[in-house]
Every structure is written in structure tokens, then in C-alpha cells.
Enzyme design. Sequence first.
Site, PDB file in Angstrom:
ATOM      1  N   ARG A 120       5.852   1.519  24.826  1.00 59.65           N
ATOM      2  CA  ARG A 120       5.076   2.034  23.694  1.00 59.65           C
ATOM      3  C   ARG A 120       5.196   3.560  23.578  1.00 59.65           C
ATOM      4  O   ARG A 120       5.448   4.099  22.491  1.00 59.65           O
ATOM      5  CB  ARG A 120       3.604   1.634  23.835  1.00 59.65           C
ATOM      6  CG  ARG A 120       2.790   1.902  22.579  1.00 59.65           C
ATOM      7  CD  ARG A 120       1.357   1.400  22.738  1.00 59.65           C
ATOM      8  NE  ARG A 120       1.317  -0.001  23.151  1.00 59.65           N
ATOM      9  CZ  ARG A 120       1.476  -1.038  22.334  1.00 59.65           C
ATOM     10  NH1 ARG A 120       1.709  -0.826  21.042  1.00 59.65           N
ATOM     11  NH2 ARG A 120       1.425  -2.275  22.786  1.00 59.65           N
ATOM     12  N   ASN A 147       0.830  -1.208   0.000  1.00 56.54           N
ATOM     13  CA  ASN A 147       0.000   0.000   0.000  1.00 56.54           C
ATOM     14  C   ASN A 147       0.861   1.254   0.000  1.00 56.54           C
ATOM     15  O   ASN A 147       0.501   2.259  -0.614  1.00 56.54           O
ATOM     16  CB  ASN A 147      -0.953  -0.006   1.197  1.00 56.54           C
ATOM     17  CG  ASN A 147      -2.269  -0.672   0.870  1.00 56.54           C
ATOM     18  OD1 ASN A 147      -2.949  -0.314  -0.084  1.00 56.54           O
ATOM     19  ND2 ASN A 147      -2.630  -1.671   1.667  1.00 56.54           N
ATOM     20  N   SER A 157     -11.502  -0.208   3.670  1.00 56.08           N
ATOM     21  CA  SER A 157     -11.951   1.119   4.105  1.00 56.08           C
ATOM     22  C   SER A 157     -10.738   1.966   4.476  1.00 56.08           C
ATOM     23  O   SER A 157      -9.771   1.465   5.035  1.00 56.08           O
ATOM     24  CB  SER A 157     -12.862   1.018   5.332  1.00 56.08           C
ATOM     25  OG  SER A 157     -13.932   0.125   5.131  1.00 56.08           O
ATOM     26  N   MET A 210       1.847  -2.577  11.909  1.00 50.60           N
ATOM     27  CA  MET A 210       1.271  -3.536  12.856  1.00 50.60           C
ATOM     28  C   MET A 210       1.613  -3.188  14.303  1.00 50.60           C
ATOM     29  O   MET A 210       2.118  -4.005  15.065  1.00 50.60           O
ATOM     30  CB  MET A 210       1.746  -4.948  12.508  1.00 50.60           C
ATOM     31  CG  MET A 210       1.444  -5.362  11.075  1.00 50.60           C
ATOM     32  SD  MET A 210      -0.324  -5.244  10.674  1.00 50.60           S
ATOM     33  CE  MET A 210      -0.959  -6.588  11.667  1.00 50.60           C
ATOM     34  N   ARG A 211       1.336  -1.954  14.655  1.00 51.24           N
ATOM     35  CA  ARG A 211       1.565  -1.493  16.018  1.00 51.24           C
ATOM     36  C   ARG A 211       0.321  -0.782  16.517  1.00 51.24           C
ATOM     37  O   ARG A 211      -0.283   0.029  15.804  1.00 51.24           O
ATOM     38  CB  ARG A 211       2.734  -0.501  16.060  1.00 51.24           C
ATOM     39  CG  ARG A 211       4.085  -1.111  15.756  1.00 51.24           C
ATOM     40  CD  ARG A 211       4.730  -1.669  16.990  1.00 51.24           C
ATOM     41  NE  ARG A 211       4.962  -0.636  17.997  1.00 51.24           N
ATOM     42  CZ  ARG A 211       5.121  -0.887  19.292  1.00 51.24           C
ATOM     43  NH1 ARG A 211       5.051  -2.118  19.741  1.00 51.24           N
ATOM     44  NH2 ARG A 211       5.344   0.103  20.145  1.00 51.24           N
ATOM     45  N   ILE A 212      -0.081  -1.066  17.750  1.00 50.90           N
ATOM     46  CA  ILE A 212      -1.120  -0.268  18.394  1.00 50.90           C
ATOM     47  C   ILE A 212      -0.465   1.011  18.886  1.00 50.90           C
ATOM     48  O   ILE A 212       0.530   0.973  19.611  1.00 50.90           O
ATOM     49  CB  ILE A 212      -1.772  -1.037  19.557  1.00 50.90           C
ATOM     50  CG1 ILE A 212      -2.520  -2.263  19.020  1.00 50.90           C
ATOM     51  CG2 ILE A 212      -2.718  -0.115  20.334  1.00 50.90           C
ATOM     52  CD1 ILE A 212      -3.106  -3.144  20.098  1.00 50.90           C
ATOM     53  N   ASN A 261      -5.595   5.440   8.037  1.00 51.64           N
ATOM     54  CA  ASN A 261      -5.255   4.020   7.992  1.00 51.64           C
ATOM     55  C   ASN A 261      -6.140   3.344   6.953  1.00 51.64           C
ATOM     56  O   ASN A 261      -7.266   3.795   6.698  1.00 51.64           O
ATOM     57  CB  ASN A 261      -5.486   3.371   9.355  1.00 51.64           C
ATOM     58  CG  ASN A 261      -5.074   1.910   9.382  1.00 51.64           C
ATOM     59  OD1 ASN A 261      -4.021   1.556   8.847  1.00 51.64           O
ATOM     60  ND2 ASN A 261      -5.898   1.062   9.979  1.00 51.64           N
ATOM     61  N   ALA A 285      -8.035  -3.788  -4.553  1.00 52.79           N
ATOM     62  CA  ALA A 285      -8.931  -2.669  -4.242  1.00 52.79           C
ATOM     63  C   ALA A 285      -8.236  -1.646  -3.332  1.00 52.79           C
ATOM     64  O   ALA A 285      -8.406  -0.432  -3.504  1.00 52.79           O
ATOM     65  CB  ALA A 285     -10.211  -3.187  -3.593  1.00 52.79           C
TER      66      ALA A 285
END
Length: 315
Positions: free
Chosen positions: A65, A15, A136, A90-92, A107, A173
Site C-alpha cells: 500500500r 462523479n 456527503s 476504491m482504495r484505503i 471524498n 444528488a
Amino acid sequence: MKAKVAVLISGAGTNMAALLYAAKAEDCPYELVLVGSNDPDAPGLGIAEIEGVATWSLSHKGLKRDAYDALVDEQLRKAGAEFVALAGYMRILSDEFVAKWQGRMLNIHPSLLPLYKGLDTHRQAIDAGDAFGGCSVHIVTPALDDGPVLARTPVAIAPGDTAESLARRVQFAEHQLYPKALAAFVMRERNPDYLVGRVRDLAMALPEADEVSSHGMPCFGIVKGKKFAYVSQDHHGDGKTALLVKISGIEEQAMLIELDEDRYYRPAYFGDGWVGIRLDLGDTDWDAIGEWLRKSWLAVAPKKLAGLIGVADEF
């Protein structure tokens, strides 16, 4: 001037690559200024490097974090990023980091939000018997995959689809949707209609505010009273979209212009009791604009009204 975008990835960066190659078009309103990753071995970093985009990477392992996110934020600001696009990151994110980029971070998620937040979205769509999966683009908020949705693309689920086969089509998509959604998003901060709408929402929330047109500009005042704000749109061909608000006088006006001459200016025909604040630079602090409107309202409000917003003696 193109909007400056940083992209955060954790893996292949497909992406990110879609955003990067879309940005090569002359009419694309954004450019990539940094690709960052929490995995120094992420293959997407190599794509960015060969295309001449600056990269930064650091493993998050062993760091708290908040501490790690502070390092990421430092790199984004050094690169001059105005917006952040998460692309398989892939991180909160910490709440503090999200707050710093509030309203400026997007995102892309592999489901038709609000359906199936989190992981394993394709399997969930198939198991639920849905006719469509999809993707989305949404604004990032502290809650996972919960921000306002800007755009979606449905992808039909075929008989016999597996999570893997559906994921491959959804990825096509995603590569179409993300560049278009990002382009539209960065442009809205320079779109006069959007900017006037934001000012209108803030101004009309003040007590007894009304809106009329004056000198060809939307203007806001107290009902049957004085005007406290105007929105200038290319007034006399100056090319600016700006908020005009009341200030204390020439000294405050000069101080603001010296502080940031690109943002503040002396509006023609309004005199020293007003200042122009550019809204079309792409990085408007809307909380600050709300405060400017509040103070300008107080400058013209009768004392009996001033107490309605809690500060009667500011002026």
C-alpha cells in the site's frame, strides 16, 4: 488563476465527469489536471482522455500500500495538483499519503455522514427506516469516512425503495453536490475572511496575545506590548492577502525572497525587519505559518513570557 485538481477513480468515473464538465464553466474556480486510477481499464479514464485531461493508471496488485501510494503521490505532484478529489476510488489510503495531502483532499460518500460509513450505505439507511438517504462531501482523514463534513444533500427514501433504486437517485444528488462543494473548498484558501480567521486562531493561541486594528489591518500583539503580526488585505491596492511577521533583518528578508519570490516580499512601510508571506496562493502550509507566528511572537516577547512556549533563547 484556477486551482489545480487531480481526481482519483476506480471505475465508471461519473462523479469525476461531473467535476470535469463543471470545470468547463468560465467562472469555475478549479480545473482538472489529472485523472488517475488503480484500474487501467476503468471506463472513467476514457471520458477524461476524450476531454483532453491527462490520465495515469497502474494496477495496485502486487504492490504494498505505501509503495503504491508513493507512486500515486509522485504522479499528482508531477501534474501540479494542489488538491485531490476522490471519486469512487476504491482504495484505503495509507496514513502517509493522507498526511501529505492533509486538508487538501476531498471524498464524496453515499450517506448522510456521520451515518453509515463504509459500504452498503443505501441498504443500511433503508433497513434503519430512515426517511432520507443522501450523500456527503468530506475532507479525507486517516479514519475511514471520518473527516469534517463540508456539504450534504438528503435524498428522500420512497416506499418500496431498494438499495439499487435509492442509489440511482443519490447519484443524481452526488453529481450536483460534488462540483459545488469542491469549488467552495478551493476558493476558501483564497478567501480573505477565511485566511484572516486561520491566522487569528493561530495568533490568539499564543500567550497573552491580543488583536486590534492598525493601519486598517488586523494585527496581533502581546497585551500592552509590541505587535508581532499583521494581516495585509489589499494594502494600498497591492492585491495581496498576506501575513507580515518579524524577522532578523535585511539578509533574512532577501534570502526568503530569493527562495520564493512569489510567496515572500518586502512589505511597504514596514522596513527590513519584517517579511510578507502570501496566504492567497491556494497552497498555504498552515503548520509553517504557525511557526512563523511563534517565532515572531518570541522576537517581541519579554523574557518572562518567552518561556511559556518552551523556547526562551531563540532570539
